[in-house]
Design an enzyme around this catalytic site. Structure first.
Site, PDB file in Angstrom:
ATOM      1  N   HIS A   1       0.850  -1.206   0.000  1.00 38.85           N
ATOM      2  CA  HIS A   1       0.000   0.000   0.000  1.00 38.85           C
ATOM      3  C   HIS A   1       0.887   1.257   0.000  1.00 38.85           C
ATOM      4  O   HIS A   1       0.620   2.213  -0.734  1.00 38.85           O
ATOM      5  CB  HIS A   1      -0.868   0.050   1.265  1.00 38.85           C
ATOM      6  N   LYS A   3     -16.916  -7.029   8.248  1.00 36.83           N
ATOM      7  CA  LYS A   3     -15.869  -7.945   7.778  1.00 36.83           C
ATOM      8  C   LYS A   3     -15.016  -8.472   8.937  1.00 36.83           C
ATOM      9  O   LYS A   3     -14.065  -9.204   8.712  1.00 36.83           O
ATOM     10  CB  LYS A   3     -14.932  -7.195   6.814  1.00 36.83           C
ATOM     11  N   SER A  61      -2.945  -7.647   2.953  1.00 38.07           N
ATOM     12  CA  SER A  61      -3.095  -7.553   4.411  1.00 38.07           C
ATOM     13  C   SER A  61      -3.452  -8.926   4.964  1.00 38.07           C
ATOM     14  O   SER A  61      -2.973  -9.335   6.022  1.00 38.07           O
ATOM     15  CB  SER A  61      -4.200  -6.555   4.770  1.00 38.07           C
TER      16      SER A  61
HETATM   17  O1  PNS Z   1      -8.966  -3.166   0.028  1.00 36.87           O
HETATM   18  P1  PNS Z   1     -10.320  -3.656  -0.322  1.00 36.87           P
HETATM   19  O2  PNS Z   1     -10.977  -4.283   0.870  1.00 36.87           O
HETATM   20  O3  PNS Z   1     -10.308  -4.545  -1.525  1.00 36.87           O
HETATM   21  O4  PNS Z   1     -11.204  -2.355  -0.719  1.00 36.87           O
HETATM   22  C1  PNS Z   1     -12.513  -2.479  -1.205  1.00 36.87           C
HETATM   23  C2  PNS Z   1     -13.204  -1.104  -1.299  1.00 36.87           C
HETATM   24  C3  PNS Z   1     -13.147  -0.354   0.004  1.00 36.87           C
HETATM   25  C4  PNS Z   1     -12.550  -0.279  -2.378  1.00 36.87           C
HETATM   26  C5  PNS Z   1     -14.676  -1.407  -1.708  1.00 36.87           C
HETATM   27  O5  PNS Z   1     -15.220  -2.368  -0.843  1.00 36.87           O
HETATM   28  C6  PNS Z   1     -15.582  -0.181  -1.684  1.00 36.87           C
HETATM   29  O6  PNS Z   1     -15.411   0.743  -2.436  1.00 36.87           O
HETATM   30  N1  PNS Z   1     -16.577  -0.178  -0.767  1.00 36.87           N
HETATM   31  C7  PNS Z   1     -17.533   0.905  -0.636  1.00 36.87           C
HETATM   32  C8  PNS Z   1     -18.930   0.511  -1.122  1.00 36.87           C
HETATM   33  C9  PNS Z   1     -19.191   0.949  -2.557  1.00 36.87           C
HETATM   34  O7  PNS Z   1     -19.023   2.082  -2.936  1.00 36.87           O
HETATM   35  N2  PNS Z   1     -19.609  -0.014  -3.410  1.00 36.87           N
HETATM   36  C10 PNS Z   1     -19.960   0.265  -4.806  1.00 36.87           C
HETATM   37  C11 PNS Z   1     -18.787   0.071  -5.743  1.00 36.87           C
HETATM   38  S1  PNS Z   1     -18.533  -1.614  -6.050  1.00 36.87           S
END
Ligand code: PNS
Length: 173
Positions: free
Chosen positions: A28, A52, A139
Site C-alpha cells: 500500500h 468484515k 493484508s
Molecule cells: O482493500 P479492499 O478491501 O479490496 O477495498 C474495497 C473497497 C473499500 C474499495 C470497496 O469495498 C468499496 O469501495 N466499498 C464501498 C462501497 C461501494 O461504494 N460499493 C460500490 C462500488 S462496487
C-alpha cells in the site's frame, strides 16, 4: 485586460485511494508514494467495515495509516462508510486510485470501476501496477503469516509490525 486564471490548470487534482487497510502494508505504501507524485492531494480512504470483522477497528487503522504517511506531505487519511463515490465527492476528488497485483485482481477491480463509473461518470478510476516486490502480498496474507510465527518485517513498516505484535501476541499472553 488582465489575463484570467485558467480554471482548467488551476484546479487541484484530488484522488482517493480506498481500501480496508487492515493493516496497511509496504505494498500500500509503495502505491501511496507513487500515486502521490501524480496528484495534488491523495486521500487514503479507510473503509469502516466492521461487518468484515477486521483485526483492527477503523480508528486503529486510521491511526496506523497516519503513522506511516508522514513522508508524504500531500497525503491525508480519512474513513468512510456508504458509497465510495459519495465519499469521493465529499472530498472533491475526481480520481479513484487502485493497485493491481496479479491478473486475478482484475475482475473484481473491473466490476468496481464500472459500477463506480455508472454511479458517477465524472469520477475516473486509475489503476497502478503494484510494485513487483509486493505483487503477491495482501493484508490478509501478512496477518496469516504473522499469526503462524512467520517474519513480516519486510512486508510492513516497523510500526505496523509492532501493532501486529501487540494485537496478536499481546492477546495471547
Ligand atoms: O482493500 P479492499 O478491501 O479490496 O477495498 C474495497 C473497497 C473499500 C474499495 C470497496 O469495498 C468499496 O469501495 N466499498 C464501498 C462501497 C461501494 O461504494 N460499493 C460500490 C462500488 S462496487
Amino acid at each position: 485586460m488582465a489575463a484570467q486564471p485558467d480554471s482548467s490548470t488551476s484546479r487541484k487534482l484530488i484522488a482517493i485511494y480506498p481500501g480496508s487497510f487492515d493493516p496497511i502494508t509496504n505494498g500500500h505504501l509503495d502505491l501511496i508514494g507513487r500515486a502521490s507524485r501524480l496528484v495534488d492531494q491523495l486521500v487514503v480512504s479507510v473503509l469502516s467495515n466492521e461487518r468484515k470483522q477486521p483485526l483492527f477497528c477503523v480508528q486503529e487503522r486510521l491511526e496506523m495509516v497516519r503513522e506511516v504517511i508522514t513522508p508524504f506531505p500531500n497525503v491525508k487519511v480519512d474513513s468512510f462508510e456508504g458509497l465510495l463515490v459519495d465519499f469521493a465527492s465529499k472530498h472533491n476528488a475526481t480520481l479513484i486510485v487502485r493497485g493491481i497485483r496479479a491478473i486475478s485482481d482484475y475482475e473484481y477491480e473491473w466490476q468496481m470501476a464500472l459500477m463506480n463509473r455508472r454511479l458517477r461518470p465524472d469520477i475516473e478510476t486509475m489503476f497502478l501496477m503494484a510494485g513487483e516486490a509486493y505483487s503477491y502480498i495482501s493484508s490478509h496474507i501478512v496477518k496469516e503469516v504473522f499469526r503462524l510465527g512467520g517474519g513480516v518485517s519486510d512486508l510492513v513498516p516497523p510500526q505496523i509490525e509492532q501493532h501486529l505484535k501487540n494485537r496478536i501476541h499481546g492477546a495471547r499472553s
